[in-house]
Design a protein around this motif. Structure first.
Motif, PDB file in Angstrom:
ATOM      1  N   GLU A  38       0.835  -1.201   0.000  1.00  0.00           N
ATOM      2  CA  GLU A  38       0.000   0.000   0.000  1.00  0.00           C
ATOM      3  C   GLU A  38       0.868   1.249   0.000  1.00  0.00           C
ATOM      4  OE1 GLU A  38      -2.425   1.864   3.509  1.00  0.00           O
ATOM      5  OE2 GLU A  38      -3.804   0.508   2.442  1.00  0.00           O
ATOM      6  N   GLY A  39       1.962   1.187   0.759  1.00  0.00           N
ATOM      7  CA  GLY A  39       2.893   2.308   0.792  1.00  0.00           C
ATOM      8  C   GLY A  39       3.532   2.551  -0.561  1.00  0.00           C
ATOM      9  N   LEU A  40       3.897   1.473  -1.254  1.00  0.00           N
ATOM     10  CA  LEU A  40       4.496   1.610  -2.577  1.00  0.00           C
ATOM     11  C   LEU A  40       3.513   2.237  -3.556  1.00  0.00           C
ATOM     12  CD1 LEU A  40       6.868   1.032  -4.520  1.00  0.00           C
ATOM     13  CD2 LEU A  40       5.800  -1.187  -4.990  1.00  0.00           C
ATOM     14  N   LEU A  41       2.253   1.811  -3.510  1.00  0.00           N
ATOM     15  CA  LEU A  41       1.245   2.381  -4.403  1.00  0.00           C
ATOM     16  C   LEU A  41       1.015   3.861  -4.085  1.00  0.00           C
ATOM     17  CD1 LEU A  41      -1.401  -0.493  -4.627  1.00  0.00           C
ATOM     18  CD2 LEU A  41       0.499   0.016  -6.180  1.00  0.00           C
ATOM     19  N   VAL A  81       3.742   5.698  -5.779  1.00  0.00           N
ATOM     20  CA  VAL A  81       3.455   5.842  -7.212  1.00  0.00           C
ATOM     21  C   VAL A  81       2.498   7.007  -7.435  1.00  0.00           C
ATOM     22  CG1 VAL A  81       2.409   4.746  -9.226  1.00  0.00           C
ATOM     23  CG2 VAL A  81       3.864   3.411  -7.686  1.00  0.00           C
ATOM     24  N   PHE A  82       1.491   7.129  -6.590  1.00  0.00           N
ATOM     25  CA  PHE A  82       0.544   8.247  -6.692  1.00  0.00           C
ATOM     26  C   PHE A  82       1.281   9.580  -6.572  1.00  0.00           C
ATOM     27  CE2 PHE A  82      -2.384  11.417  -5.128  1.00  0.00           C
ATOM     28  CZ  PHE A  82      -3.567  11.172  -5.808  1.00  0.00           C
ATOM     29  N   ARG A  85      -6.553   4.227  -5.733  1.00  0.00           N
ATOM     30  CA  ARG A  85      -6.657   4.859  -7.052  1.00  0.00           C
ATOM     31  C   ARG A  85      -5.613   4.288  -8.007  1.00  0.00           C
ATOM     32  NH1 ARG A  85      -7.137  11.303  -6.741  1.00  0.00           N
ATOM     33  NH2 ARG A  85      -7.016  10.938  -9.005  1.00  0.00           N
ATOM     34  N   VAL A  86      -4.388   4.097  -7.490  1.00  0.00           N
ATOM     35  CA  VAL A  86      -3.339   3.500  -8.313  1.00  0.00           C
ATOM     36  C   VAL A  86      -3.676   2.052  -8.636  1.00  0.00           C
ATOM     37  CG1 VAL A  86      -0.894   2.873  -8.423  1.00  0.00           C
ATOM     38  CG2 VAL A  86      -1.575   5.046  -7.384  1.00  0.00           C
ATOM     39  N   LEU A  87      -4.159   1.320  -7.632  1.00  0.00           N
ATOM     40  CA  LEU A  87      -4.516  -0.086  -7.832  1.00  0.00           C
ATOM     41  C   LEU A  87      -5.633  -0.221  -8.867  1.00  0.00           C
ATOM     42  CD1 LEU A  87      -4.141  -3.030  -6.972  1.00  0.00           C
ATOM     43  CD2 LEU A  87      -5.809  -2.641  -5.142  1.00  0.00           C
ATOM     44  N   LYS A  88      -6.604   0.656  -8.818  1.00  0.00           N
ATOM     45  CA  LYS A  88      -7.695   0.629  -9.793  1.00  0.00           C
ATOM     46  C   LYS A  88      -7.153   0.832 -11.206  1.00  0.00           C
ATOM     47  CE  LYS A  88     -12.141   2.792 -10.913  1.00  0.00           C
ATOM     48  NZ  LYS A  88     -13.136   3.832 -10.498  1.00  0.00           N
ATOM     49  N   GLY A  89      -6.207   1.758 -11.334  1.00  0.00           N
ATOM     50  CA  GLY A  89      -5.590   1.988 -12.638  1.00  0.00           C
ATOM     51  C   GLY A  89      -4.810   0.792 -13.121  1.00  0.00           C
ATOM     52  N   LEU A  95       8.488   0.551 -10.040  1.00  0.00           N
ATOM     53  CA  LEU A  95       7.969   1.828 -10.526  1.00  0.00           C
ATOM     54  C   LEU A  95       8.130   1.931 -12.037  1.00  0.00           C
ATOM     55  CD1 LEU A  95       6.853   4.697 -10.160  1.00  0.00           C
ATOM     56  CD2 LEU A  95       9.202   5.456  -9.664  1.00  0.00           C
ATOM     57  N   GLY A  96       9.285   1.473 -12.540  1.00  0.00           N
ATOM     58  CA  GLY A  96       9.503   1.483 -13.986  1.00  0.00           C
ATOM     59  C   GLY A  96       8.497   0.610 -14.711  1.00  0.00           C
ATOM     60  N   PHE A  97       8.195  -0.550 -14.129  1.00  0.00           N
ATOM     61  CA  PHE A  97       7.196  -1.445 -14.728  1.00  0.00           C
ATOM     62  C   PHE A  97       5.817  -0.793 -14.725  1.00  0.00           C
ATOM     63  CE2 PHE A  97       3.854  -4.633 -14.209  1.00  0.00           C
ATOM     64  CZ  PHE A  97       4.080  -5.443 -15.317  1.00  0.00           C
ATOM     65  N   ILE A  98       5.452  -0.167 -13.601  1.00  0.00           N
ATOM     66  CA  ILE A  98       4.142   0.484 -13.495  1.00  0.00           C
ATOM     67  C   ILE A  98       4.029   1.637 -14.490  1.00  0.00           C
ATOM     68  CG2 ILE A  98       2.688   1.874 -11.960  1.00  0.00           C
ATOM     69  CD1 ILE A  98       3.753   0.121  -9.636  1.00  0.00           C
ATOM     70  N   ARG A  99       5.089   2.410 -14.611  1.00  0.00           N
ATOM     71  CA  ARG A  99       5.075   3.509 -15.586  1.00  0.00           C
ATOM     72  C   ARG A  99       4.913   2.975 -17.003  1.00  0.00           C
ATOM     73  NH1 ARG A  99       9.949   7.374 -13.175  1.00  0.00           N
ATOM     74  NH2 ARG A  99       8.599   9.084 -12.439  1.00  0.00           N
ATOM     75  N   TYR A 100       5.594   1.889 -17.292  1.00  0.00           N
ATOM     76  CA  TYR A 100       5.497   1.281 -18.616  1.00  0.00           C
ATOM     77  C   TYR A 100       4.085   0.782 -18.884  1.00  0.00           C
ATOM     78  CZ  TYR A 100       6.508  -1.866 -22.528  1.00  0.00           C
ATOM     79  OH  TYR A 100       6.502  -2.504 -23.745  1.00  0.00           O
ATOM     80  N   ALA A 101       3.469   0.188 -17.862  1.00  0.00           N
ATOM     81  CA  ALA A 101       2.099  -0.322 -18.000  1.00  0.00           C
ATOM     82  C   ALA A 101       1.123   0.816 -18.260  1.00  0.00           C
ATOM     83  CB  ALA A 101       1.692  -1.090 -16.751  1.00  0.00           C
ATOM     84  N   PHE A 102       1.280   1.921 -17.520  1.00  0.00           N
ATOM     85  CA  PHE A 102       0.364   3.055 -17.676  1.00  0.00           C
ATOM     86  C   PHE A 102       0.553   3.783 -19.010  1.00  0.00           C
ATOM     87  CE2 PHE A 102      -0.196   3.613 -12.832  1.00  0.00           C
ATOM     88  CZ  PHE A 102      -1.383   2.898 -12.865  1.00  0.00           C
ATOM     89  N   SER A 103       1.771   3.729 -19.536  1.00  0.00           N
ATOM     90  CA  SER A 103       2.040   4.472 -20.783  1.00  0.00           C
ATOM     91  C   SER A 103       1.772   3.655 -22.040  1.00  0.00           C
ATOM     92  CB  SER A 103       3.496   4.947 -20.791  1.00  0.00           C
ATOM     93  OG  SER A 103       4.396   3.842 -20.821  1.00  0.00           O
TER      94      SER A 103
END
Length: 253
Positions: free
Chosen positions: A11-14, A17-18, A56-60, A89-97
């Motif tokens: 939860e802290g990591l998410l 990310v927010f 919110r991040v998890l929903k995304g 974080l790099g993986f999450i950014r890649y997923a969102f982009s």
């Protein structure tokens, strides 16, 4: 460079990310307070876990990844490896982009890293499921102490709840100072008072139930008799059962 300090939870990591997206941070380092290395040139920010922001991040993420993909992200976070948060974080950014699926895109360095980390965590999970040895205590609770390389207790919870549904048990991670307690109904995360997590010597023996010593003797005798000296392969044995696990295995006491 901005250093973001969080509590080490998913939860802290998410939440981190927010904050990264909200404040448009690009060059960041993410770590827990225990791993923080002071640097006078970095901008340090402490991030407090926020359920609303994390959700919110998890929903995304659930819109960009499959349910299994989100679970793999969570499992990789449990590795607690140095610098792993930046890779996640790099993986999450890649997923969102990305407009398409990214989970099987092994041309991306973050996807490769995530899968390599996941393999290590899963291997440790399977080892814990195989190597945990319970000891029946005087109060009727079955106790086992472990020191896994990775924080896999959340991943083995369901396995042991299903397998040992008819007995109360505790599995305690003495390296991380917390454990699982099953009361015949639910599994709770607990912390215990003793410093070492596992009583040693006379203390643990005095805590045994009356028949525990006999059960341990029978277990050791079983292993002795099924062993075939002529087919002994020490190298192979160490590959499957590394020495670092031996002190928690009844047959190795």
């Amino acid at each position: 460079m901005t250093t973001l300090v969080y509590d080490g939870t998913f939860e802290g990591l998410l939440t981190v990310v927010f904050e990264v997206y909200e404040h448009k941070l690009f060059q960041v380092k993410i770590c827990t307070e225990s791993k923080l290395q002071p640097n006078f040139f970095d901008d340090k920010r402490s991030i407090t876990s926020d359920t609303a922001k994390a959700n919110r991040v998890l929903k995304g993420l659930m819109q960009q990844l499959s349910a299994g993909g989100v679970q793999r992200l969570y499992a990789a976070h449990l590795a607690e490896l140095d610098g792993e948060e930046e890779n996640l974080l790099g993986f999450i950014r890649y997923a969102f982009s990305s407009k398409g699926a990214v989970e099987e895109d092994f041309g991306n360095k973050y996807v490769i890293r995530l899968n390599d980390t996941l393999k290590k965590v899963r291997r440790e999970k399977h080892r814990m499921e195989a190597f945990i040895r319970f000891q029946k205590m005087a109060d009727g609770i079955f106790y086992a102490s472990v020191e896994p390389d990775f924080n896999v207790l959340p991943l083995i919870l369901t396995h042991f709840k299903n397998r040992y549904a008819d007995q109360k048990w505790i599995i305690y991670d003495i390296r991380r100072g917390y454990g699982l307690y099953y009361d015949l109904h639910e599994v709770d995360f607990i912390q215990m008072d003793f410093a070492s997590g596992r009583p040693q010597g006379k203390n643990i023996i005095s805590s045994y139930s009356e028949d525990e010593t006999l059960y341990q003797a029978l277990w050791k005798d079983y292993f002795k008799h099924v062993n075939i000296p002529a087919r002994k392969n020490t190298k192979l044995h160490l590959q499957h059962v590394p020495k670092r696990y031996w002190k928690h295995l009844t047959e190795k006491f």
